[in-house]
Enzyme design. Structure first.
Site, PDB file in Angstrom:
ATOM      1  N   ASP A  54       0.824  -1.212   0.000  1.00  0.00           N
ATOM      2  CA  ASP A  54       0.000   0.000   0.000  1.00  0.00           C
ATOM      3  C   ASP A  54       0.860   1.265   0.000  1.00  0.00           C
ATOM      4  OD1 ASP A  54      -2.173  -1.663   0.191  1.00  0.00           O
ATOM      5  OD2 ASP A  54      -2.964  -0.771   2.039  1.00  0.00           O
ATOM      6  N   ASP A  55       0.248   2.350  -0.462  1.00  0.00           N
ATOM      7  CA  ASP A  55       0.689   3.737  -0.243  1.00  0.00           C
ATOM      8  C   ASP A  55       1.767   4.233  -1.190  1.00  0.00           C
ATOM      9  OD1 ASP A  55      -1.108   3.639   1.789  1.00  0.00           O
ATOM     10  OD2 ASP A  55       0.358   3.679   3.419  1.00  0.00           O
ATOM     11  N   HIS A 105      -5.818   2.987  -4.433  1.00  0.00           N
ATOM     12  CA  HIS A 105      -5.820   3.234  -2.983  1.00  0.00           C
ATOM     13  C   HIS A 105      -6.223   4.681  -2.685  1.00  0.00           C
ATOM     14  CE1 HIS A 105      -5.012   1.941   1.044  1.00  0.00           C
ATOM     15  NE2 HIS A 105      -3.917   2.655   1.225  1.00  0.00           N
ATOM     16  N   HIS A 109      -5.294   9.183   0.045  1.00  0.00           N
ATOM     17  CA  HIS A 109      -5.433   8.315   1.216  1.00  0.00           C
ATOM     18  C   HIS A 109      -6.626   8.758   2.051  1.00  0.00           C
ATOM     19  CE1 HIS A 109      -4.125   5.702   4.594  1.00  0.00           C
ATOM     20  NE2 HIS A 109      -3.445   5.071   3.662  1.00  0.00           N
ATOM     21  N   HIS A 199       3.675  -2.384   3.090  1.00  0.00           N
ATOM     22  CA  HIS A 199       3.654  -1.023   2.550  1.00  0.00           C
ATOM     23  C   HIS A 199       4.977  -0.758   1.840  1.00  0.00           C
ATOM     24  CE1 HIS A 199       0.601  -0.926   5.692  1.00  0.00           C
ATOM     25  NE2 HIS A 199       0.072   0.126   5.080  1.00  0.00           N
TER      26      HIS A 199
END
Length: 236
Positions: A54-55, A105, A109, A199
């Protein structure tokens, strides 16, 4: 949303909220479900699992992770933040070129439980544009920040041909958890059908590359097979 003008603001917002968002996500256990278009695992008889990130992308850690995945010939799914994809489109393209899967995603955020419908749609569409501009890629996977979703988000996802993807194993790498603890957590809990949360964008030092370099060969030695999320969902 004027994406180009807001890149710097978006990245600052992303950094500021990641820590609190991830705490909220890991505080409550997830129920394993295959209901409708929401998945946190997928049962299969062939020991298939999916690693997700993620991210990102991140200019340092994403490159390191891609090298490790290539080293072990492991596919993965990267849930990118649109503002970061705008900043590093070459890394999104590198992920795609290496055979990995890309997921949405959101652009900033965002907490999709709190956003208005129009804002949710814009978050998703802005990220879609960022991914498409990187390599003409269209994703069908959505991971809501914090793993939080509502009936409204399910409806929006369905209308836009998205599956909502959660996870069963949280490595807590975002909290700068020690490598040994990450390894113990994953190796001591992973089961066939699991989706593992890592991540590739972490503020400060990241334990993720070193942990991956230990976890992947051990799981392979145990007979686990690594696949993308889409491949996992299509397996039996």
């Amino acid at each position: 949303m004027a994406r180009k003008a807001n890149k710097r603001i978006s990245v600052i917002l992303t950094t500021a909220i990641m820590f609190n968002c991830c705490i909220a996500a890991s505080a409550a256990p997830f129920i394993r479900m295959n209901d409708g278009a929401v998945y946190s695992w997928h049962a299969n008889s062939s020991s298939k699992i999916a690693i997700t990130f993620d991210d990102g992308p991140h200019p340092k850690y994403t490159r390191e992770i891609l090298e490790i995945l290539n080293k072990y010939n492991v596919p993965a799914t990267f849930f990118v933040i649109g503002s970061n994809a705008d900043l590093y489109p070459e890394l999104v393209k590198a992920e795609i070129d290496a055979g990995h899967e890309i997921g949405n995603h959101t652009y900033t955020h965002a907490n999709l439980r709190r956003e208005r419908r129009s804002d949710i749609v814009e978050e998703l569409e802005a990220t879609e544009r960022a991914i498409y501009e990187a390599d003409e890629y269209r994703t069908k996977l959505l991971r809501p920040p914090e793993g939080k979703y509502t009936d409204a988000l399910e409806q929006i996802a369905d209308e836009n041909d998205y599956s909502i993807i959660l996870w069963t194993v949280d490595t807590r790498d975002w909290a700068h958890t020690k490598v040994e603890k990450i390894c113990d957590n994953v190796l001591g809990s992973v089961k066939s059908g699991d989706i593992i949360l890592f991540h590739d964008h972490i503020t400060g030092g990241s334990p993720t590359p070193e942990a991956l370099d230990k976890i992947i060969p051990e799981l392979k030695s145990r007979g686990f097979k690594f696949v993308t999320v889409s491949e996992l969902l299509g397996s039996e």
